[in-house]
Design a protein around this motif. Structure first.
Motif, PDB file in Angstrom:
ATOM      1  N   GLU A  96     -11.779  -6.740  16.551  1.00 56.64           N
ATOM      2  CA  GLU A  96     -10.714  -5.985  17.208  1.00 56.64           C
ATOM      3  C   GLU A  96      -9.344  -6.587  16.891  1.00 56.64           C
ATOM      4  O   GLU A  96      -8.378  -5.858  16.628  1.00 56.64           O
ATOM      5  N   HIS A  97      -9.286  -7.916  16.880  1.00 56.32           N
ATOM      6  CA  HIS A  97      -8.019  -8.574  16.579  1.00 56.32           C
ATOM      7  C   HIS A  97      -7.562  -8.290  15.144  1.00 56.32           C
ATOM      8  O   HIS A  97      -6.414  -7.893  14.902  1.00 56.32           O
ATOM      9  N   TYR A  98      -8.494  -8.463  14.192  1.00 51.89           N
ATOM     10  CA  TYR A  98      -8.114  -8.278  12.792  1.00 51.89           C
ATOM     11  C   TYR A  98      -7.813  -6.818  12.478  1.00 51.89           C
ATOM     12  O   TYR A  98      -6.886  -6.519  11.720  1.00 51.89           O
ATOM     13  N   VAL A  99      -8.598  -5.900  13.060  1.00 45.14           N
ATOM     14  CA  VAL A  99      -8.317  -4.484  12.835  1.00 45.14           C
ATOM     15  C   VAL A  99      -6.969  -4.110  13.444  1.00 45.14           C
ATOM     16  O   VAL A  99      -6.195  -3.332  12.861  1.00 45.14           O
ATOM     17  N   GLY A 100      -6.697  -4.665  14.621  1.00 44.34           N
ATOM     18  CA  GLY A 100      -5.383  -4.417  15.211  1.00 44.34           C
ATOM     19  C   GLY A 100      -4.254  -4.911  14.333  1.00 44.34           C
ATOM     20  O   GLY A 100      -3.218  -4.238  14.167  1.00 44.34           O
ATOM     21  N   ARG A 123      -1.503  -2.615  12.560  1.00 41.45           N
ATOM     22  CA  ARG A 123      -0.076  -2.875  12.729  1.00 41.45           C
ATOM     23  C   ARG A 123       0.614  -3.003  11.373  1.00 41.45           C
ATOM     24  O   ARG A 123       1.701  -2.438  11.153  1.00 41.45           O
ATOM     25  N   MET A 124      -0.041  -3.744  10.456  1.00 43.56           N
ATOM     26  CA  MET A 124       0.549  -3.902   9.120  1.00 43.56           C
ATOM     27  C   MET A 124       0.612  -2.573   8.381  1.00 43.56           C
ATOM     28  O   MET A 124       1.606  -2.279   7.694  1.00 43.56           O
ATOM     29  N   GLU A 125      -0.452  -1.749   8.556  1.00 43.60           N
ATOM     30  CA  GLU A 125      -0.429  -0.437   7.896  1.00 43.60           C
ATOM     31  C   GLU A 125       0.672   0.447   8.471  1.00 43.60           C
ATOM     32  O   GLU A 125       1.367   1.157   7.731  1.00 43.60           O
ATOM     33  N   ALA A 126       0.809   0.383   9.811  1.00 48.88           N
ATOM     34  CA  ALA A 126       1.878   1.174  10.436  1.00 48.88           C
ATOM     35  C   ALA A 126       3.250   0.703   9.961  1.00 48.88           C
ATOM     36  O   ALA A 126       4.147   1.521   9.684  1.00 48.88           O
ATOM     37  N   ASP A 127       3.417  -0.621   9.844  1.00 59.58           N
ATOM     38  CA  ASP A 127       4.681  -1.148   9.336  1.00 59.58           C
ATOM     39  C   ASP A 127       4.930  -0.693   7.901  1.00 59.58           C
ATOM     40  O   ASP A 127       6.062  -0.328   7.536  1.00 59.58           O
ATOM     41  N   ARG A 148       5.825   2.962   7.921  1.00 56.35           N
ATOM     42  CA  ARG A 148       7.181   3.141   8.422  1.00 56.35           C
ATOM     43  C   ARG A 148       8.205   2.688   7.376  1.00 56.35           C
ATOM     44  O   ARG A 148       9.251   3.318   7.186  1.00 56.35           O
ATOM     45  N   PHE A 149       7.866   1.604   6.678  1.00 58.34           N
ATOM     46  CA  PHE A 149       8.765   1.122   5.636  1.00 58.34           C
ATOM     47  C   PHE A 149       8.902   2.160   4.520  1.00 58.34           C
ATOM     48  O   PHE A 149      10.013   2.457   4.063  1.00 58.34           O
ATOM     49  N   VAL A 150       7.743   2.737   4.100  1.00 56.91           N
ATOM     50  CA  VAL A 150       7.799   3.747   3.039  1.00 56.91           C
ATOM     51  C   VAL A 150       8.595   4.958   3.492  1.00 56.91           C
ATOM     52  O   VAL A 150       9.408   5.504   2.741  1.00 56.91           O
ATOM     53  N   ALA A 151       8.365   5.374   4.736  1.00 57.97           N
ATOM     54  CA  ALA A 151       9.094   6.531   5.245  1.00 57.97           C
ATOM     55  C   ALA A 151      10.586   6.249   5.324  1.00 57.97           C
ATOM     56  O   ALA A 151      11.415   7.082   4.918  1.00 57.97           O
ATOM     57  N   ASP A 152      10.919   5.072   5.834  1.00 56.49           N
ATOM     58  CA  ASP A 152      12.350   4.739   5.954  1.00 56.49           C
ATOM     59  C   ASP A 152      13.018   4.659   4.588  1.00 56.49           C
ATOM     60  O   ASP A 152      14.111   5.205   4.375  1.00 56.49           O
ATOM     61  N   VAL A 153      12.320   3.972   3.652  1.00 58.84           N
ATOM     62  CA  VAL A 153      12.902   3.840   2.317  1.00 58.84           C
ATOM     63  C   VAL A 153      13.032   5.202   1.649  1.00 58.84           C
ATOM     64  O   VAL A 153      14.051   5.501   1.001  1.00 58.84           O
ATOM     65  N   ASN A 162       9.987  12.616  -2.743  1.00 58.30           N
ATOM     66  CA  ASN A 162       9.536  13.784  -1.973  1.00 58.30           C
ATOM     67  C   ASN A 162       8.036  13.691  -1.676  1.00 58.30           C
ATOM     68  O   ASN A 162       7.579  14.031  -0.575  1.00 58.30           O
ATOM     69  N   ASP A 163       7.256  13.223  -2.674  1.00 60.51           N
ATOM     70  CA  ASP A 163       5.816  13.064  -2.446  1.00 60.51           C
ATOM     71  C   ASP A 163       5.548  12.006  -1.385  1.00 60.51           C
ATOM     72  O   ASP A 163       4.661  12.173  -0.533  1.00 60.51           O
ATOM     73  N   LEU A 164       6.270  10.906  -1.411  1.00 58.11           N
ATOM     74  CA  LEU A 164       6.086   9.856  -0.412  1.00 58.11           C
ATOM     75  C   LEU A 164       6.429  10.362   0.984  1.00 58.11           C
ATOM     76  O   LEU A 164       5.730  10.047   1.964  1.00 58.11           O
ATOM     77  N   ILE A 165       7.482  11.143   1.087  1.00 60.19           N
ATOM     78  CA  ILE A 165       7.851  11.702   2.391  1.00 60.19           C
ATOM     79  C   ILE A 165       6.756  12.634   2.893  1.00 60.19           C
ATOM     80  O   ILE A 165       6.384  12.629   4.081  1.00 60.19           O
ATOM     81  N   GLU A 166       6.185  13.430   1.971  1.00 62.40           N
ATOM     82  CA  GLU A 166       5.108  14.338   2.360  1.00 62.40           C
ATOM     83  C   GLU A 166       3.883  13.552   2.831  1.00 62.40           C
ATOM     84  O   GLU A 166       3.229  13.909   3.826  1.00 62.40           O
ATOM     85  N   VAL A 167       3.557  12.465   2.132  1.00 65.13           N
ATOM     86  CA  VAL A 167       2.412  11.648   2.508  1.00 65.13           C
ATOM     87  C   VAL A 167       2.607  11.032   3.884  1.00 65.13           C
ATOM     88  O   VAL A 167       1.677  10.965   4.702  1.00 65.13           O
ATOM     89  N   THR A 168       3.824  10.548   4.165  1.00 69.34           N
ATOM     90  CA  THR A 168       4.079   9.955   5.484  1.00 69.34           C
ATOM     91  C   THR A 168       3.951  11.005   6.583  1.00 69.34           C
ATOM     92  O   THR A 168       3.553  10.679   7.707  1.00 69.34           O
TER      93      THR A 168
END
Length: 467
Positions: free
Chosen positions: A237-241, A245-249, A252-257, A305-311
């Motif tokens: 549970e700890h490692y998956v969390g 979190r890292m995947e969400a970051d 979010r980084f890809v979306a922001d960029v 545009n593809d990255l935005i669509e994926v996010t």
């Protein structure tokens, strides 16, 4: 075979063996003791009656005296036989005396034997009448009187009692078996309860419930297993969390960029469009550089545009704008807008469906563009209706998809040839096409054409726009 059934069978087998051994041994010992005591009592009683005959008459025995002897030793329940020098007297059937018993008595010993008689079991006791010779000191020696007596006594009651013992042994064994099965069932419940809890927790863990835990009871091996499972589940549970979190970051980084790049890319695109329009007037090297910048700017814009669509797909914000459309017209417009002229189409008219035309355009553009870039002409596109589904297939005449590529063809950033240049695509086109098909509640399947000779992509969408 379940573990509970195996435990019950083990308990049943153990109880059968134990009950059989204990009841069998007890039955054998009791039977032997009863039979031996009955035989001993019969021999003692017969001997006592024979002793009452002494002293014997001095004259040789005749039939009358043998009859009296037989009558005195027969008793109330049995019969007797006395014989001497070929003379036989008494109420007992001589045929009941076996040769073995007769030989034993003739040798001067007391003998007995069980025989079937009158529908039951009877006991025949035989012995010789012996006398002390005249002048023998203190009766130190005896001689045969020549008289043999045999007594027939009923033995049925003892046999019935032994049979009752056998029935009781079977009843006790059966009761022991039932008791053992009951105890085995209770024991299996107690033993298997932690196993069932562990199974349920493992199933919940497999379904994604990382908070699943097993109650720890006692300090036995099962408690140790439960503790180990809980520890492992906590670590998982700890490692998956952390991974989530890292995947969400990362998302979010890809979306922001991607969003941050749209504004400068819009300006760059406007500038490169102007440069592209003036490339004819620029010197050779400058014109080439302007065209290269324009092409790479367009590639970068498409990637963003593809990255935005994926996010949007990852965040769950992608939505359908459903409309009743002429599917053939949407496909023709998609091919015409991108200049895909080297495509053979089979588009029946009046095929209408409720779907998102923009997303259908993206699917068709990615599938046909992929076939033109990585396949070989001719490329064909076919539209047809099957039941309540709309189907579109895109096939090329290239070498087809290798078996190792098929499972990953819709994976993001996957390229079958790792040496392929970046200008040949971002590796997101087929992934976006697959996500758009899924968003419609449909499927997109990759395969090779029957008989070889190219790749085949088949899109299946519901006609009514159901999800």
């Amino acid at each position: 075979m379940t573990l509970r059934l195996r435990l019950l069978l083990a308990f049943a087998f153990l109880s059968i063996v134990t009950a059989g051994a204990v009841a069998g041994a007890g039955y054998v010992r009791a039977r032997d003791a009863i039979v031996q005591r009955a035989q001993d009592n019969a021999v003692i009683e017969t001997t006592n009656r024979v002793e009452q005959l002494y002293p014997l008459p001095a004259r040789p025995p005749d039939a009358a005296s043998l009859e009296r002897i037989a009558g005195r030793i027969s008793g109330r329940e049995g019969s007797a036989l006395a014989q001497a020098r070929g003379v036989v007297a008494g109420s007992m059937d001589p045929s009941l005396i076996t040769p073995e018993l007769r030989s034993l008595v003739s040798s001067g010993r007391v003998g007995w034997q069980r025989v079937p008689y009158g529908g039951g079991v009877w006991l025949v006791v035989g012995m010789q009448l012996r006398v002390t010779p005249a002048g023998a000191p203190g009766g130190s020696s005896t001689d045969s009187s020549g008289i043999e007596v045999y007594v027939l006594r009923p033995f049925t009651s003892e046999i019935e009692f032994v049979g009752e013992l056998a029935r009781n042994a079977w009843l006790i064994g059966g009761a022991g078996l039932i008791l053992a099965l009951g105890l085995g069932f209770l024991a299996s419940r107690g033993v298997l309860r932690p196993v069932r809890e562990l199974q349920l927790a493992a199933w919940q863990l497999g379904q994604g419930d990382l908070s699943a835990r097993v109650p720890v009871r006692g300090r036995d091996e099962l408690a140790s297993v439960a503790s180990t499972f809980n520890s492992t589940a906590s670590s998982l549970e700890h490692y998956v969390g952390e991974l989530q979190r890292m995947e969400a970051d990362a998302r979010r980084f890809v979306a922001d960029v991607s969003h941050e790049l749209r504004t400068p890319l819009a300006a760059m695109t406007a500038v490169t469009d102007v440069l592209d329009a003036e490339t004819a007037d620029l010197p050779g090297v400058a014109g080439q550089a302007a065209r290269l910048v324009n092409r790479e700017t367009q590639n970068l814009t498409r990637l963003v545009n593809d990255l935005i669509e994926v996010t949007r797909f990852d965040s769950g914000t992608a939505a359908l704008a459903l409309d009743e459309v002429d599917v053939a017209e949407v496909v023709r417009a998609s091919l015409r807008m991108r200049g895909f002229t080297d495509v053979t189409t089979s588009l029946p008219t009046d095929v209408r469906a409720r779907l998102d035309p923009r997303r259908l355009d993206v699917i068709v553009a990615n599938l046909v563009g992929n076939a033109l870039r990585h396949g070989a002409p001719p490329v064909s596109l076919t539209l047809w209706i099957e039941g309540s589904s709309l189907l579109i297939s895109v096939a090329d005449s290239g070498p087809g998809l290798p078996a190792a590529v098929l499972p990953h063809v819709f994976a993001r950033f996957y390229k079958a040839d790792s040496a392929r240049g970046r200008s040949e695509g971002s590796g997101l086109g087929l992934a976006i096409a697959w996500e758009n098909a899924r968003l419609h509640g449909g499927t997109l399947v990759a395969a090779n054409r029957p008989g070889g000779g190219g790749a085949l992509f088949t899109l299946r969408l519901p006609l009514g726009g159901e999800r």
